[in-house]
Design a protein around this motif. Structure first.
Motif, mmCIF file in Angstrom:
data_model
loop_
_atom_site.group_PDB
_atom_site.id
_atom_site.type_symbol
_atom_site.label_atom_id
_atom_site.label_comp_id
_atom_site.label_asym_id
_atom_site.label_seq_id
_atom_site.Cartn_x
_atom_site.Cartn_y
_atom_site.Cartn_z
ATOM 1 N N ILE A 80 -1.685 -6.656 10.460
ATOM 2 C CA ILE A 80 -0.795 -5.497 10.558
ATOM 3 C C ILE A 80 -1.233 -4.506 9.483
ATOM 4 O O ILE A 80 -1.284 -4.866 8.301
ATOM 5 N N VAL A 93 -6.744 6.890 -12.702
ATOM 6 C CA VAL A 93 -8.079 6.868 -12.097
ATOM 7 C C VAL A 93 -8.105 7.769 -10.867
ATOM 8 O O VAL A 93 -7.124 7.834 -10.115
ATOM 9 N N LEU A 132 -2.179 -12.233 -1.598
ATOM 10 C CA LEU A 132 -3.633 -12.395 -1.766
ATOM 11 C C LEU A 132 -4.243 -11.076 -2.232
ATOM 12 O O LEU A 132 -3.873 -10.009 -1.726
ATOM 13 N N THR A 173 4.242 -4.125 -0.112
ATOM 14 C CA THR A 173 5.596 -4.168 0.451
ATOM 15 C C THR A 173 6.039 -5.621 0.639
ATOM 16 O O THR A 173 7.210 -5.957 0.442
HETATM 17 C C1 LIG Z 1 -12.624 3.060 -8.744
HETATM 18 C C2 LIG Z 1 -12.593 1.593 -8.439
HETATM 19 C C3 LIG Z 1 -13.710 0.807 -8.702
HETATM 20 C C4 LIG Z 1 -13.698 -0.565 -8.398
HETATM 21 N N1 LIG Z 1 -14.808 -1.309 -8.669
HETATM 22 C C5 LIG Z 1 -14.831 -2.612 -8.312
HETATM 23 C C6 LIG Z 1 -16.014 -3.388 -8.533
HETATM 24 O O1 LIG Z 1 -16.999 -2.905 -9.078
HETATM 25 N N2 LIG Z 1 -16.016 -4.687 -8.121
HETATM 26 C C7 LIG Z 1 -14.926 -5.248 -7.491
HETATM 27 O O2 LIG Z 1 -15.002 -6.424 -7.083
HETATM 28 N N3 LIG Z 1 -13.775 -4.547 -7.331
HETATM 29 C C8 LIG Z 1 -13.705 -3.245 -7.721
HETATM 30 N N4 LIG Z 1 -12.564 -2.529 -7.548
HETATM 31 C C9 LIG Z 1 -11.335 -3.213 -7.090
HETATM 32 C C10 LIG Z 1 -11.342 -3.464 -5.609
HETATM 33 O O3 LIG Z 1 -11.736 -2.318 -4.892
HETATM 34 C C11 LIG Z 1 -9.947 -3.918 -5.170
HETATM 35 O O4 LIG Z 1 -9.549 -4.990 -5.991
HETATM 36 C C12 LIG Z 1 -9.959 -4.379 -3.726
HETATM 37 O O5 LIG Z 1 -10.430 -3.362 -2.864
HETATM 38 C C13 LIG Z 1 -8.549 -4.808 -3.322
HETATM 39 O O6 LIG Z 1 -8.556 -5.133 -1.961
HETATM 40 P P1 LIG Z 1 -7.206 -5.559 -1.238
HETATM 41 O O7 LIG Z 1 -7.592 -5.777 0.178
HETATM 42 O O8 LIG Z 1 -6.568 -6.675 -1.992
HETATM 43 O O9 LIG Z 1 -6.234 -4.320 -1.373
HETATM 44 P P2 LIG Z 1 -6.388 -2.786 -0.762
HETATM 45 O O10 LIG Z 1 -7.810 -2.409 -0.747
HETATM 46 O O11 LIG Z 1 -5.434 -2.009 -1.533
HETATM 47 O O12 LIG Z 1 -5.930 -3.001 0.740
HETATM 48 C C14 LIG Z 1 -4.579 -3.085 1.085
HETATM 49 C C15 LIG Z 1 -4.414 -2.687 2.550
HETATM 50 O O13 LIG Z 1 -3.053 -2.873 2.912
HETATM 51 C C16 LIG Z 1 -2.595 -1.721 3.586
HETATM 52 N N5 LIG Z 1 -1.153 -1.616 3.345
HETATM 53 C C17 LIG Z 1 -0.515 -1.242 2.214
HETATM 54 N N6 LIG Z 1 0.800 -1.299 2.382
HETATM 55 C C18 LIG Z 1 1.010 -1.722 3.646
HETATM 56 C C19 LIG Z 1 2.174 -1.973 4.413
HETATM 57 N N7 LIG Z 1 3.401 -1.784 3.909
HETATM 58 N N8 LIG Z 1 2.026 -2.401 5.675
HETATM 59 C C20 LIG Z 1 0.788 -2.593 6.226
HETATM 60 N N9 LIG Z 1 -0.344 -2.359 5.547
HETATM 61 C C21 LIG Z 1 -0.243 -1.934 4.266
HETATM 62 C C22 LIG Z 1 -3.380 -0.571 2.977
HETATM 63 O O14 LIG Z 1 -3.401 0.557 3.844
HETATM 64 C C23 LIG Z 1 -4.746 -1.222 2.819
HETATM 65 O O15 LIG Z 1 -5.525 -1.124 3.976
HETATM 66 C C24 LIG Z 1 -12.536 -1.160 -7.853
HETATM 67 C C25 LIG Z 1 -11.401 -0.379 -7.610
HETATM 68 C C26 LIG Z 1 -11.415 0.987 -7.903
HETATM 69 C C27 LIG Z 1 -10.188 1.802 -7.636
#
Ligand SMILES: Cc1cc2nc3c(=O)[nH]c(=O)nc-3n(C[C@H](O)[C@H](O)[C@H](O)COP(=O)(O)OP(=O)(O)OC[C@H]3O[C@@H](n4cnc5c(N)ncnc54)[C@H](O)[C@@H]3O)c2cc1C
Length: 397
Positions: free
Chosen positions: A40, A188, A294, A168
């Protein structure tokens, strides 16, 4: 979903909230383990934008186990040069990215590379429902049930909250974000540029620093440069309510030379600006009954750790492995957390130290950082840095 890829009859069902790197990695891992995932996603479609990601350690090993490593590009240009830039625009040699970190080789890629490879691996296997999210979550002994914002209702054996730092799922099941978010005094901003900055060669990377500010730009093979800017502010929550372009211009107003002003111009014209405060998430438990968090929703470590993407993939792959071992769900979730937490804690602590490298807090930090980079550019310093970076393997068994 083609019929050949339908999960076996009676397969356990998982609802995954979020189609970021963690959510997609969870869908792939669980599908391989015989589960039937449903993703989702709140956004109306795929998020294909991204900033640069260093990929190594536990995430690298998990990607290898999932069979996606060979599809991930390494966008590092061997001829690329790294420069430090001071606030007057003067260039000096920078700190080269090491080849080996945390016990594995290091790949330089984009967030969108990881997203694309994971998406392509699941697109024919797993349904992704865009434009909706959780409105309410309830659970009993046998099921977890989620009411979605579009009014539909889904039940499953497991619900994974992979919905990022402002989750959420976490708010609905564990309580308000304020209980778990620890803010750095940093903001950032990140975006992909439309074209290279003047004077930059493909593969070059530049870091402009001043006390309380830093601006990073990396260029890659086959991709326009990507940039991120960091600045210090005592009120990050108030700062991110400002309009990004004017807040950035104000924070970096005293940077001279060509580079930072050109980055600000490019950011003005870019649609994909991330503008957020830098925060970690700390929870004592990552699961409650049939709901587990996660990735950034559970343990956001900040960009300073350089491990957020990797740990999202590593966490997903380990979870699916433990869920196939045949014990109860609660036992699998307990073991998962026990194995994962020490590494996450270590990366979170490391991020606290590394924030001084990413952005010197004050004049003293600025001078210390410059001294360190000068030392690493001597033959002895460069050897020592390589040894330190490749020591301490940080992968999961
Ligand atoms: C500038 C920058 C540089 C980085 N550099 C690195 C690096 O060098 N190496 C590394 O490993 N990591 C790095 N990171 C960190 C890494 O990008 C993140 O830790 C990672 O992308 C997190 O992934 P995630 O899927 O947990 O969360 P997110 O990428 O935040 O994905 C969450 C998803 O959930 C969706 N969502 C949110 N709320 C809801 C809702 N209520 N209902 C349904 N969907 C929802 C969002 O739209 C999104 O698609 C960096 C981050 C930044 C900002």
């Amino acid at each position: 979903m083609p019929s050949s890829s339908l999960p076996p009859r009676g397969a356990r069902r998982a609802l995954i909230v979020g189609s970021g790197i963690s959510g997609l990695a969870a869908a792939l891992s669980l599908h391989r383990a015989g589960w039937q995932p449903l993703i989702i996603e709140r956004a109306p479609g795929r998020r294909t934008n991204g900033y640069f990601v260093r990929f190594n350690g536990a995430g690298y090993t998990a990607a290898e186990r999932l069979g996606i490593l060979d599809s991930l590009p390494d966008r590092r240009d061997p001829e690329g040069r790294m420069f430090e830039v001071d606030s007057r625009g003067r260039l000096t040699p920078g700190l080269a990215f090491p080849e080996q970190v945390n016990g594995t080789p290091m790949r330089m890629l984009l967030r969108s590379d990881l997203e694309r490879v994971l998406y392509e691996a699941v697109q024919d296997l797993v349904e992704i429902r865009y434009g909706t999210g959780p409105a309410a979550i309830t659970q009993d002994r046998d099921h977890v049930t989620m009411t979605l914002t579009d009014g539909s209702v889904e039940s499953a054996d497991l619900l994974i909250g992979a919905d990022g730092v402002h989750s959420t799922v976490r708010s609905l099941v564990f309580g308000p974000e304020d209980l778990y978010r620890k803010d750095f005094d940093h903001v950032v901003a990140a975006c992909a540029m439309d074209e290279p900055l003047p004077g930059m060669r493909e593969g070059d990377a530049l870091v402009a620093t001043a006390p309380g500010r830093s601006a990073w730009i990396n260029s890659y093979r086959d991709h326009p440069p990507v940039a991120f800017l960091l600045y210090r502010t005592p009120w990050p929550a108030a700062e991110i309510r400002k309009q990004p372009a004017s807040a950035l211009r104000q924070a970096f107003a005293d940077f001279g030379g060509d580079i930072v002003p050109a980055m600000l111009d490019a950011m003005d014209g870019s649609e994909s600006v991330l503008f957020d405060q830098v925060s970690q998430i700390h929870l004592n438990r990552w699961s409650q009954g049939r709901v587990v968090l996660l990735g950034d929703s559970a343990w956001c470590m900040t960009l300073h750790s350089g491990q957020g993407s990797g740990m999202g993939i590593a966490g997903a792959e380990l979870l699916a492995r433990l869920l196939t071992e045949g014990g109860s769900l609660s036992a699998a979730l307990g073991t998962w957390e026990q194995k994962l937490r020490p590494l996450v804690t270590r990366h979170q602590k490391e991020a606290l130290r590394m924030r001084h490298f990413f952005m010197p807090a004050n004049q003293l930090g600025y001078l210390a950082r410059r001294g360190f980079i000068r030392a690493t550019n001597t033959p002895v310093g460069s050897k020592l840095t390589k040894v330190l970076m490749s020591a301490h393997p940080r992968t999961l068994a």
